[in-house]
Structure formats: C-alpha cells, structure tokens
Motif scaffolding. Structure first.
Motif, PDB file in Angstrom:
ATOM      1  N   VAL A 119       9.136  -7.204  52.181  1.00  0.00           N
ATOM      2  CA  VAL A 119       8.038  -5.519  52.294  1.00  0.00           C
ATOM      3  C   VAL A 119       8.404  -4.761  54.207  1.00  0.00           C
ATOM      4  CG1 VAL A 119       6.134  -6.680  53.072  1.00  0.00           C
ATOM      5  CG2 VAL A 119       6.269  -3.945  51.949  1.00  0.00           C
ATOM      6  N   ALA A 120       8.508  -3.908  54.063  1.00  0.00           N
ATOM      7  CA  ALA A 120       8.419  -2.827  55.474  1.00  0.00           C
ATOM      8  C   ALA A 120       7.552  -1.212  55.870  1.00  0.00           C
ATOM      9  CB  ALA A 120       9.942  -2.686  55.607  1.00  0.00           C
ATOM     10  N   MET A 121       6.834  -1.292  56.285  1.00  0.00           N
ATOM     11  CA  MET A 121       6.080  -0.800  56.722  1.00  0.00           C
ATOM     12  C   MET A 121       6.046   0.197  57.686  1.00  0.00           C
ATOM     13  SD  MET A 121       2.220  -1.933  55.403  1.00  0.00           S
ATOM     14  CE  MET A 121       1.764  -2.142  53.645  1.00  0.00           C
ATOM     15  N   VAL A 145       7.256  -0.640  63.584  1.00  0.00           N
ATOM     16  CA  VAL A 145       7.927  -0.976  62.382  1.00  0.00           C
ATOM     17  C   VAL A 145       7.393  -2.343  62.267  1.00  0.00           C
ATOM     18  CG1 VAL A 145       8.983   0.728  61.686  1.00  0.00           C
ATOM     19  CG2 VAL A 145       9.970  -0.851  62.228  1.00  0.00           C
ATOM     20  N   ALA A 146       6.952  -2.641  60.630  1.00  0.00           N
ATOM     21  CA  ALA A 146       6.604  -3.968  60.238  1.00  0.00           C
ATOM     22  C   ALA A 146       7.353  -4.376  59.458  1.00  0.00           C
ATOM     23  CB  ALA A 146       5.427  -4.305  60.528  1.00  0.00           C
ATOM     24  N   ILE A 147       8.227  -5.835  59.402  1.00  0.00           N
ATOM     25  CA  ILE A 147       8.929  -6.721  57.646  1.00  0.00           C
ATOM     26  C   ILE A 147       7.966  -7.701  57.823  1.00  0.00           C
ATOM     27  CG2 ILE A 147      10.982  -7.016  59.763  1.00  0.00           C
ATOM     28  CD1 ILE A 147      12.238  -6.345  57.280  1.00  0.00           C
ATOM     29  N   ALA A 148       8.094  -7.907  56.512  1.00  0.00           N
ATOM     30  CA  ALA A 148       7.724  -9.042  56.292  1.00  0.00           C
ATOM     31  C   ALA A 148       8.168  -9.411  55.034  1.00  0.00           C
ATOM     32  CB  ALA A 148       5.799  -9.107  55.546  1.00  0.00           C
ATOM     33  N   ALA A 149       8.427 -11.165  55.015  1.00  0.00           N
ATOM     34  CA  ALA A 149       8.889 -11.548  54.204  1.00  0.00           C
ATOM     35  C   ALA A 149       8.086 -13.778  53.251  1.00  0.00           C
ATOM     36  CB  ALA A 149      10.427 -11.972  53.804  1.00  0.00           C
ATOM     37  N   ASP A 150       8.634 -13.170  51.973  1.00  0.00           N
ATOM     38  CA  ASP A 150       8.197 -14.830  51.833  1.00  0.00           C
ATOM     39  C   ASP A 150       8.777 -15.934  52.220  1.00  0.00           C
ATOM     40  OD1 ASP A 150       8.820 -15.745  48.624  1.00  0.00           O
ATOM     41  OD2 ASP A 150       9.692 -14.574  50.237  1.00  0.00           O
ATOM     42  N   ARG A 151       8.334 -17.301  52.401  1.00  0.00           N
ATOM     43  CA  ARG A 151       9.010 -18.271  52.710  1.00  0.00           C
ATOM     44  C   ARG A 151       9.714 -18.859  51.719  1.00  0.00           C
ATOM     45  NH1 ARG A 151       6.904 -21.050  57.960  1.00  0.00           N
ATOM     46  NH2 ARG A 151       9.360 -20.558  58.444  1.00  0.00           N
TER      47      ARG A 151
END
Lengths: 206, 267
Positions: A13-15, A21-27
């Motif tokens: 997901v990115a916001m 900006v932020a970007i995140a993902a599971d591992r």
C-alpha cells in the motif's frame, strides 16, 4: 494453483501525506499454505526518492524490478538526472505492456517525490500496465479489498510524516490480519524530501 | 606506395600494417589530451576541454568524461560522435551484465567487450574503425583500482599512468620520470596538473580548460561504496594555483641562488 497471483501472498500500500509519501508491504513469502520466509523484500529502491513495491508472483517481482533498474540506470546515465515519478510510471507501464500476451503476474505500486519540486506521487497499475494515479492512496494485494476498506476509513489529507506512518501501518496490519497468505510482519518506508525512514513492524505472526 | 593498401580496413599492407587503424590513431593525436593516473587510494582522469568557444551553450555536463556504471568511468579522445556511440555501448554492456549477475561488471571484462567490438571494425564489414581512444578508471573486488587504455585497433592495456590525445608523447615521457610507485590521490592530482601544464597548448591553465574526475572507495566493509566525483571548478582552480605558486617559489629560489653565485664570484 487456482490463482497464480495468490501463490506467494503479498500486500502493498502507498499513501500521500503532507510533502511526503509512504509505502508499506508485508514480509511473508509462502508457497500456498506453507510459509517459506518472513523477511522477504517486496519494496525496491529505484533511486533515493522513488520506490516501487510489487504484488503477485515473487519471481516476476524480482525479475521486473531488475529489468526496471536496468532501464532506469541507462536513463539516468544518459539524461544525467533523476527520473520523474510520472515518467517512471510510464516506463513500468511500457515494460508490462510489452508482455501483453505473456504477462508478468504482478501489479506494481509506485511511490515517490518529484526530484526537483518534491511533489508527492503515487500510482499503481494492472498486470498489463494500465496506470492508475490517485491523490490519496493506492493498494494491491491478496487482501486488496480489506486494504481498500482500511485506507478509505483511515486516510485523511495532509498528514504529517509521523501521522502518515501510523495511518499506513494500521491500514496494512489490520488488512493482512484478515488474510491467510499475507502478513508475518511489515516494512514501512516514509519518504520525505531530505530523509527516508524505514521501520519494521511486528504484527500477528501467523 | 601506401595508397594502394590504405583505402580498405580489411587488408594488410606488404609491411604488415593496417593503415586505416594507424590513420585513426593519427586522428586521435589531434584531439584534446586525456590523462589517467593510478594512485594507492583512488584513480584520477584529467581531460582537456577543447570546445571553449564563447558561443557554445554551456548546458552539457561533461565533454570528455563519462560515467559508465557505479564502479567505472571513462574519458575519451578522438572523434566525439564515435565516442558517443562507444560510451552508449559501454553503458549498455555494463547494465546487461548487472541484470544477469546482479553485481557490477569487472573492469577488465567491460574493456575487453568493447575492444572486441572495436576489433571487428578492423577485420569485417569494410567499415572504418572508430577514431576514439578511451581511458577507463574503475574499481572491482577482484583487482581493486584499475586504469585501462584502449585504442582503435582493439588493443587494450592496464596502466599506472598514461596519456592519450594531443601531445601524449610529451606527457608520457614526463610521467615516466615523475611517477613514483603508489602515490596518494593528492600527489597524483598535483602530478596531473604539472603534466597538463606541459601538454596544453595555451600558456594559462584554468578550470574552464580542464575536467578532472576521481574515483575512490568510501566506507568500510560491506557498506563500502565506489564514489566517482567530478572535481568542481573551484577545487581545480585551487590545485592550479598551488602548482603555479610552487613554480613561482622555485623561480625565486633559482634567482636567489644566482645572486649568491654572482656575489661569491665578485668576491
């Protein structure tokens, strides 16, 4: 092997926040039900202001990110400047469409700041390169419906970097908790004009 | 006599020479000087800018020095359009290697691949050779800092210090005398300025006429990175000033010694 996109499991997901900006993902990396590793990298750095994460088949994500870096390196050497996020989005779209009939099983999520103006930019696209640029958030994942729900309720405009981190983390963690094949921790990167903060989260480890 | 054997690249002369290749090297002898010096803690490339026409729009980043990849840079002497094609090929080759192996191409491999291409133009196709000589500086984990030179024939060699382009013989003979084994990068920079003073046509050397770039390693252990830095104009001016002051100081010393000698003679 009903859905090749759900073979490895992922959520990205990115916001957009205030000048960040932020970007995140599971591992998690799995082979259907079996979990193989819990520190799998899904977000790749293209340059110090541009990151791309991938949802879908892990091998295709790695291959596409390598090919993108190849093209991007040549671009940056020739033009002697950092690429604009929008131009990068077109490059990804072009790469994916070039495989229109033998497609890569991935959906990319792009997040970055314009190298000169530092305007935030996020985008995603489908597996054959149809782009979608938004002003608030983009999601991709085996739990994309959950992510849409979480982001729609939690996101507000003009969040400061720390608040953006909280928002994106809560959105991702709660969405992957409702999904069997994604989770096992998360990585969150917040990109501001003069620094990048990377944080690793511990979530429900299942 | 030579006219019969020099119009085609793909034939030898009776004396066993390839005239087109030699003519290509002639063309390079008229181009701006390029100098490369290998130091203990880095490498530097210095290049003479020939296009100092006032009317030229000064948007270009660099006339002679090109970044090839994270670990290598090069400087060219010869026909600029040929050089652009070759540097494009070098960059692509480096990226192709990186795509497959996910590590930087070893320096000699890149030089070898380009030289194989250059060699083809001396043996097949009836096309003229590339009129470019290139100096490469790079670092790889196998052999550390390396300096290579390639020429239109497709030959290449590894060097401690070398020069191509205008007045390169004078520069090389000077380097032979002045280069002592394993200088530091600072000493190499001073040596480069000294040699450029001799080889440049104009009497006044300034940062507008010279491009200087260095390659060093920074950081420790697995986080060490290769840094390719184009030395900014002000620093180049400082180095030139330092050298000129040293020359002036030497001249003054000589004059004083002369005076002493005159004085002792008089007595």
């Amino acid at each position: 092997m009903s859905n090749i996109f759900e073979y490895n499991g992922s959520a990205v997901v990115a916001m957009v926040g205030k000048e960040c900006v932020a970007i995140a993902a599971d591992r998690r990396l799995g082979m259907q039900a079996q979990t193989v590793t819990t520190d799998f990298k899904k977000i790749y750095e293209m340059n110090n202001k541009l990151y791309v994460g991938f949802y879908g088949l892990a091998t295709d994500a790695q291959t596409v990110s390598n090919r993108l870096k190849f093209q991007l390196n040549l671009y940056q050497l020739r033009e002697n400047r950092l690429i604009k996020p929008k131009a990068f989005m077109h490059m990804v779209s072009n790469l994916l469409y070039s495989r229109r009939f033998g497609y890569y099983f991935i959906e990319p999520v792009i997040a970055g700041l314009d190298p000169k103006t530092n305007d935030p930019y996020i985008a995603t696209m489908d597996l054959i390169g149809c782009p979608m640029e938004t002003k608030d958030f983009v999601v991709a994942g085996t739990c994309s419906e959950q992510l849409y729900g979480m982001c729609e309720s939690l996101w507000k405009p003009d969040l400061e970097p720390d608040d953006l981190f909280e928002t994106i983390s809560q959105a991702l963690m709660n969405a992957v908790d409702r999904d069997a094949v994604s989770g096992w921790g998360a990585v969150v990167q917040v990109i501001e004009k003069d620094q990048i903060t990377t944080r690793t989260l511990k979530s429900r480890m299942d | 006599m030579a006219r019969r054997y020099d119009t085609k690249t793909t034939i030898f002369s009776p004396e066993g020479r390839l005239y087109q290749v030699e003519y290509a090297m002639e063309a390079i002898g008229h181009a701006g000087t390029c100098l490369g010096i290998l130091a203990e803690d880095g490498i530097l490339l210095a290049a003479e800018r020939k296009n100092t026409n006032k009317l030229l729009d000064d948007v270009i980043f660099s006339e002679k020095i090109y970044r090839l990849h994270d670990n290598m840079a090069c400087s060219v002497a010869g026909i600029t359009s040929d050089a652009n094609v070759l540097t494009g090929y070098l960059r692509q080759t480096a990226q192709k290697y990186h795509l497959i192996y996910q590590e930087c191409i070893p320096c000699e491999q890149l030089v070898m691949q380009l030289c194989d291409l250059k060699q083809q133009y001396t043996q097949f196709g009836g096309l003229r050779p590339f009129g470019v000589s290139i100096l490469y500086m790079g670092w790889d984990p196998h052999y550390g800092f390396q300096l290579y030179q390639s020429d239109p024939s497709g030959n290449y060699g590894g060097w401690k210090a070398t020069c191509i382009g205008n007045n390169h013989q004078a520069a090389i003979s000077m380097l032979k005398q002045e280069y002592k084994d394993t200088p530091t990068l600072k000493e190499a920079l001073d040596l480069a300025i000294k040699v450029l003073h001799k080889t440049l046509d104009s009497t006044k050397l300034n940062s507008e006429k010279v491009e200087l770039a260095s390659l060093t390693r920074e950081g420790e252990g697995p986080n060490a990175k290769t840094v390719i830095r184009v030395i900014p104009g002000e620093e180049v001016d400082e180095l030139i000033k330092k050298y000129q002051e040293m020359v002036e100081a030497k001249k003054r010393e000589e004059k004083e010694k002369e005076k002493e000698r005159e004085a002792t003679k008089m007595e």
